[in-house]
Motif scaffolding. Structure first.
Motif, PDB file in Angstrom:
ATOM      1  N   ILE A 137       3.327  -4.334   8.567  1.00  0.00           N
ATOM      2  CA  ILE A 137       4.310  -3.355   8.293  1.00  0.00           C
ATOM      3  C   ILE A 137       5.571  -4.258   8.045  1.00  0.00           C
ATOM      4  CG2 ILE A 137       5.426  -1.358   9.102  1.00  0.00           C
ATOM      5  CD1 ILE A 137       3.183  -0.562  10.810  1.00  0.00           C
ATOM      6  N   TYR A 138       6.447  -3.912   7.008  1.00  0.00           N
ATOM      7  CA  TYR A 138       7.613  -4.341   6.801  1.00  0.00           C
ATOM      8  C   TYR A 138       8.844  -3.350   6.951  1.00  0.00           C
ATOM      9  CZ  TYR A 138       5.050  -8.806   5.559  1.00  0.00           C
ATOM     10  OH  TYR A 138       4.466  -9.686   5.288  1.00  0.00           O
ATOM     11  N   ARG A 156      11.789  -7.342   8.368  1.00  0.00           N
ATOM     12  CA  ARG A 156      11.014  -7.780   9.665  1.00  0.00           C
ATOM     13  C   ARG A 156       9.734  -7.347   9.403  1.00  0.00           C
ATOM     14  NH1 ARG A 156      15.470  -8.878  13.468  1.00  0.00           N
ATOM     15  NH2 ARG A 156      17.090  -8.893  11.832  1.00  0.00           N
ATOM     16  N   HIS A 157       8.875  -8.362  10.003  1.00  0.00           N
ATOM     17  CA  HIS A 157       7.105  -8.238   9.692  1.00  0.00           C
ATOM     18  C   HIS A 157       6.531  -7.811  11.302  1.00  0.00           C
ATOM     19  CE1 HIS A 157       3.161  -9.682   9.866  1.00  0.00           C
ATOM     20  NE2 HIS A 157       2.975  -8.807   9.089  1.00  0.00           N
ATOM     21  N   TYR A 158       5.906  -6.624  11.151  1.00  0.00           N
ATOM     22  CA  TYR A 158       5.275  -6.377  12.435  1.00  0.00           C
ATOM     23  C   TYR A 158       3.509  -6.116  11.880  1.00  0.00           C
ATOM     24  CZ  TYR A 158       9.918  -4.850  13.751  1.00  0.00           C
ATOM     25  OH  TYR A 158      11.210  -4.837  14.152  1.00  0.00           O
ATOM     26  N   GLY A 159       2.850  -6.887  12.503  1.00  0.00           N
ATOM     27  CA  GLY A 159       1.604  -6.914  12.387  1.00  0.00           C
ATOM     28  C   GLY A 159       0.848  -8.013  13.252  1.00  0.00           C
ATOM     29  N   LEU A 214       0.762  -1.218  -0.061  1.00  0.00           N
ATOM     30  CA  LEU A 214      -0.096  -0.066   0.220  1.00  0.00           C
ATOM     31  C   LEU A 214       0.981   1.311   0.065  1.00  0.00           C
ATOM     32  CD1 LEU A 214      -2.564  -1.089   2.908  1.00  0.00           C
ATOM     33  CD2 LEU A 214      -2.908  -1.139   0.195  1.00  0.00           C
ATOM     34  N   PHE A 215       1.817   1.159   0.681  1.00  0.00           N
ATOM     35  CA  PHE A 215       2.957   2.210   0.726  1.00  0.00           C
ATOM     36  C   PHE A 215       4.582   1.686   0.899  1.00  0.00           C
ATOM     37  CE2 PHE A 215       5.355   5.266   3.200  1.00  0.00           C
ATOM     38  CZ  PHE A 215       5.184   6.444   2.557  1.00  0.00           C
ATOM     39  N   SER A 216       5.163   2.534   0.270  1.00  0.00           N
ATOM     40  CA  SER A 216       6.587   2.172   0.260  1.00  0.00           C
ATOM     41  C   SER A 216       7.580   3.519   0.554  1.00  0.00           C
ATOM     42  CB  SER A 216       7.256   1.280  -1.058  1.00  0.00           C
ATOM     43  OG  SER A 216       8.618   0.835  -0.790  1.00  0.00           O
ATOM     44  N   GLU A 217       8.636   3.046   1.362  1.00  0.00           N
ATOM     45  CA  GLU A 217       9.355   4.570   1.477  1.00  0.00           C
ATOM     46  C   GLU A 217      10.755   4.011   1.789  1.00  0.00           C
ATOM     47  OE1 GLU A 217       9.731   8.373   4.262  1.00  0.00           O
ATOM     48  OE2 GLU A 217       8.821   6.776   5.128  1.00  0.00           O
ATOM     49  N   ASN A 218      11.672   4.765   1.157  1.00  0.00           N
ATOM     50  CA  ASN A 218      13.282   4.543   1.449  1.00  0.00           C
ATOM     51  C   ASN A 218      14.037   5.603   2.149  1.00  0.00           C
ATOM     52  OD1 ASN A 218      13.490   1.730   0.172  1.00  0.00           O
ATOM     53  ND2 ASN A 218      13.341   2.728  -1.889  1.00  0.00           N
TER      54      ASN A 218
END
Length: 91
Positions: free
Chosen positions: A74-75, A86-89, A6-10
């Motif tokens: 969230i990854y 790392r997966h947070y959910g 849905l959203f990606s940021e670097n």
């Protein structure tokens, strides 16, 4: 990894003030060593000096944090310390 992105940021360390701080810290540590008769330094000291100069620059140049919000959580990956996400959910 599953789920639609849905959203990606670097994020990277490319701010001028971070690089100024790194250069200033190196200068404060190395200036007294190099100004105090560098011909008296043992050969191993030059390797240490070169390493202390190059490693922080290299590390801050390659560090990258990638964050992805997906339908299942969230990854986060903080390269080079995390090679996989790392997966947070809610599990």
């Amino acid at each position: 990894m599953e789920g639609q992105v849905l959203f990606s940021e670097n994020q990277r360390f490319r701010q001028w003030w971070i690089w100024t701080l790194i250069i200033a810290m190196n200068a404060m540590v190395l200036a007294p060593i190099l100004l105090n008769k560098p011909e008296n330094l043992p050969p191993d000291a030059y390797v240490l000096i070169l390493t202390s100069l190059l490693l922080p620059y290299l590390l801050f140049f390659i560090i990258k944090m990638t964050t992805e919000i997906r339908t299942d959580g969230i990854y986060v990956r903080f390269f080079p310390f995390h090679l996989s996400y790392r997966h947070y959910g809610a599990d």
